[in-house]
Write an enzyme that holds these catalytic residues in place. Sequence first.
Site, PDB file in Angstrom:
ATOM      1  N   HIS A  82       0.816  -1.222   0.000  1.00 60.91           N
ATOM      2  CA  HIS A  82       0.000   0.000   0.000  1.00 60.91           C
ATOM      3  C   HIS A  82       0.851   1.274   0.000  1.00 60.91           C
ATOM      4  O   HIS A  82       2.031   1.240   0.249  1.00 60.91           O
ATOM      5  CB  HIS A  82      -1.037  -0.008   1.132  1.00 60.91           C
ATOM      6  CG  HIS A  82      -0.492   0.008   2.530  1.00 60.91           C
ATOM      7  ND1 HIS A  82      -1.299   0.216   3.618  1.00 60.91           N
ATOM      8  CD2 HIS A  82       0.756  -0.168   3.023  1.00 60.91           C
ATOM      9  CE1 HIS A  82      -0.566   0.175   4.713  1.00 60.91           C
ATOM     10  NE2 HIS A  82       0.674  -0.058   4.385  1.00 60.91           N
ATOM     11  N   GLU A  83       0.214   2.368  -0.365  1.00 63.07           N
ATOM     12  CA  GLU A  83       0.891   3.672  -0.503  1.00 63.07           C
ATOM     13  C   GLU A  83       2.043   3.626  -1.500  1.00 63.07           C
ATOM     14  O   GLU A  83       3.085   4.229  -1.290  1.00 63.07           O
ATOM     15  CB  GLU A  83       1.403   4.177   0.854  1.00 63.07           C
ATOM     16  CG  GLU A  83       0.384   4.214   1.980  1.00 63.07           C
ATOM     17  CD  GLU A  83      -0.873   4.975   1.626  1.00 63.07           C
ATOM     18  OE1 GLU A  83      -0.836   5.792   0.696  1.00 63.07           O
ATOM     19  OE2 GLU A  83      -1.911   4.706   2.253  1.00 63.07           O
ATOM     20  N   GLY A  84       1.813   2.920  -2.596  1.00 61.22           N
ATOM     21  CA  GLY A  84       2.864   2.789  -3.616  1.00 61.22           C
ATOM     22  C   GLY A  84       3.640   1.510  -3.371  1.00 61.22           C
ATOM     23  O   GLY A  84       4.345   1.395  -2.384  1.00 61.22           O
TER      24      GLY A  84
END
Lengths: 610, 610
Positions: free
Chosen positions: A457-459
């Site tokens: 998550h978050e890239g």
Amino acid sequence: MATTETTTDQGTLLSRRDLRFLLHDWLDVAALAEREAFAGQSAELYDEVLALAERLAVERFAPHNRAADEHEPHVDQDGRVVLVEGVREALAAYAEAGFGGLALPEEVGGMNLPTTISQAALAWQQAANVGTAAYPMIATAAANLLLATGSEEQIATWVPPIAEGRFAGTMCLSETQAGSSLGDIATRAEPQADGSFRLFGSKMWISGGEHELTENIVHLVLAKLPDAPAGTKGISLSLVPRFLLEDGGSIGERNDVALVGLNHKMGWRGTVNTVLAFGEGGQRPGGAPGAVGWIVGEPGQGLAGMFHMMNEARIGVGLGAVALGSTGYRKALRYARERPQGRPLGAKDPAAPQSPIVEHPDVRRMLLAQKSYVEGGLGLLMYCAKLVDDERSLDDAEARARARLLLEVLTPIAKSWPSQWCLEANALAIQVHGGYGYTRDYEVEQHYRDNRLNPIHEGTHGIQALDLLGRKVTMQRGAGLALLAETIGATVARARHEGGEAAQLADALAGTLERLLEVTGILWGDGPAGAEVALANATAYLEAAGHLVVAWIWLEQWLATAGREGDFHDGKRQAARYYFRHELPRTGPQLDLLAARDRTMLETRDAWLD
Amino acid sequence: MATTETTTDQGTLLSRRDLRFLLHDWLDVAALAEREAFAGQSAELYDEVLALAERLAVERFAPHNRAADEHEPHVDQDGRVVLVEGVREALAAYAEAGFGGLALPEEVGGMNLPTTISQAALAWQQAANVGTAAYPMIATAAANLLLATGSEEQIATWVPPIAEGRFAGTMCLSETQAGSSLGDIATRAEPQADGSFRLFGSKMWISGGEHELTENIVHLVLAKLPDAPAGTKGISLSLVPRFLLEDGGSIGERNDVALVGLNHKMGWRGTVNTVLAFGEGGQRPGGAPGAVGWIVGEPGQGLAGMFHMMNEARIGVGLGAVALGSTGYRKALRYARERPQGRPLGAKDPAAPQSPIVEHPDVRRMLLAQKSYVEGGLGLLMYCAKLVDDERSLDDAEARARARLLLEVLTPIAKSWPSQWCLEANALAIQVHGGYGYTRDYEVEQHYRDNRLNPIHEGTHGIQALDLLGRKVTMQRGAGLALLAETIGATVARARHEGGEAAQLADALAGTLERLLEVTGILWGDGPAGAEVALANATAYLEAAGHLVVAWIWLEQWLATAGREGDFHDGKRQAARYYFRHELPRTGPQLDLLAARDRTMLETRDAWLD
């Protein structure tokens, strides 16, 4: 069968001693308190805040961590999201203590503490219960985004309730067809005569997208205005609350943001993860259809704004990975000291009592590796948090710009390195426990499952790699990488000046740094025209750079032990030795591969993969 | 939200094409059928058996794999272990097809097939459902142990029902206080006047220890006779059935083996894992107290006997790890081809359709890595299975002894390498799926949880390392390692003869092998007196040797593609290239560390670890 552990033992979340070492002996937070921006504060205040953070973690966050995993969020017959008992109470205590606004400005109801302190506090919550800690973490990130890009009115309306813990927040980026590729989002924001917008579309993977924990939820939503250009340039940022506000700020009508469903995850189950639909409810009583929202910042600048929030979220992800690694390590250490099994090599008497497994070299390896990952990672994250403070509080504008630039370069590493290596720490924590660690009678298996989300998550890991090698390393003609090299070089110089073992570590670090710079030159030697080859192995570059950066952090920690004796400092130096002997050399083959401009991936055809 | 996958798609378990390549083009199983030991068999028969294995896997084992994870075994109010629907039916179909005795001799009701074929068949079941596949796998291992060490009467009584699938088996080694340290077991076996024994004690981690799937369960139990010496020399092997048999073999009275509890695991939940109590029921009607059992083989030789079973189980663990890696890979590959996301580097038109993610170099890296781990691992396991056949069926006694010796050296690697790298393959399969892979809507998260057991059970990763470096490398004055080196050397010579790229790969392999031998000499240069230092980094040795051995297996596969064109063979060669460029170089720093006789672990004090 093993007795179930008590989850709230002090000493099994973070090492209080280590945090004190990092904040005081190394980063000198007392000096922060002397800056204008933090006037009226003191090192004692910081210690009190962190003691309170620990107490909240142990007493309020840890007790329901396991239950939140075993009973994941569900939707009741009235369509409400139901969470386990303890979440609401923990967040109430957290808000009560003023933690909702630890690092927010006083004008919006915050405590204006340094980010270094607020992040250290957050680490306590994350180590105790990463699922519950996510709610205030995201809310704070939303508040910071509004502070950075919102209008005065938006800030005044939405930030104070977040600081008070009355409102939560979300980041609504992904859509089913657009995860890592944000330019492909399809959510529309249609302008209205009164200056507001109506949103239509659906969003995927929204953490905290729907719950009853707070009076309201402030959704920050990426959307496209009519006639926006295709791709990322057409993205605008909008604010869409779960409930509209009446004049005076009281909670009004429910907005047209509907819960479509929940995602059921392998771990990190305490944070409800949702699919949301905006504007699918049809005609609203007394208004045009669509979810009511407002554009934040300039139209078409949504991604730049959101990156502000994402960068904060990425640091938060790295910190969460470290916190999970830490609690796993501390539980493995305790287990290794208590569990008798086997005897020393060459022991003659098979009837002699068994030794605690901490005495076996391979168990010690697994513990030392965890220590090096966890304390190296925590050092990196605290260093990054201090850069946020420097960017904000240093007198000199050039020094502030340097702090920002260094933080930009370090962010993909601060997100990805702990997500990889503190997950590995959790794998080792299971391994130290043997078969017991694979059962749900012990907590380490949950930490491992929880932590597995962090490289995604978050890239994703691969996205961080492209960010580092494709953007951060090349931006401003390489100024970011040059600054990192200069900063590491200063540490190397200090260590050489100290001489002895420190100088030896410095030589190893300097050699690896030189090789990284050389390899970077080889990769970008053809300029943008060579991007395909340069980026084909971006992940190897990210991982090598990350391992190098954490070696630097370990050398910094070594230097901070100078002249100090005792087990704690001996342990710090031993973990640094371990890291330089066992970990840093991993970079060699990665850098060689990059130097060879390896084309394996580019030459592989899809049909060959069967 | 994503649609749930169908679990029974053909093509998402193993690659049928790859298995054919390994068995026919490389290992030449047709030649096995010409040996005396396998008289009357043929390559066509083997293909039919494997086609049936696939059908059983797809139709009977795969469909309940997810349900077995979601609804783990529990005990009902009558004390019976309840499993999900589908397990019994799958095992009935398996037994019906004669698979219970695939590689057992015809005299006991088996089909006498080569182990190469029975293991390949097992891999299908494991890829479909590793939890259900464990029941017959353990039963077969028990049968083989009885065949190797049991009396004629024991074999005649207990093996045929196993071959028919009517009886299951277990391995009862561990106790709560004695996991890896078997010398510390406390279970007692007391001799009776009639030549039988009575057992008292409790056993931990017993897979398949209690269930209603079969008429009976044959527990093979490590125990100590009265006055046995302390340590491993006092261990005897005993056979303790769940039900005693009447004269004539029908099921009689229930033995005093009681289910104490179930272990609740992170994964691999389909195999019920139990704590068993022997002889705690007190006085039996009509007999002395204790669980009725019989010693198998010589008293005090229990561990040697059990190692026979454990070696087979270790190969089975490695194969299971490969099978889980394989099904994860095939699902990730399918997903990567179907999932559009992003565009090629430098694509100008953001409105153009998105590309399938298989086109992104970093996704291709993750796929190629999985392919290299899975097909490299399967190659290694099939090679080991062939050594079992060679040991049994070659004419020449010396050649048989060589096969046995090589298998001894390879066993810790065949167990540990796939447990490490095919688990990594499952991590990459999740990563290819992005956020979806972290949800329970897709199967890869279960594979990852299931596979995490493999570095723990049947001897942990660290135990395998001590086995390789402390025992297998030193035994017979290093003859095992010398034989491995000679065998790899022969492959190197063939590849050099072929020239071109094969010769380049051979040079890299030969260089690494030479370094491994040199390092081994450095480690054992002081003989047994230097054992403490030699073994301090045994895990690094295991991992380097494993990566080297799989490079050799890849060079073997490369050579088996000689003169063959087409995507499949191009893919094989590309995976080999990937392995030599990206994987084999990992051994460099590990071997350097070993050569330095690193003492970090030995010098670390417990108190430094806080």
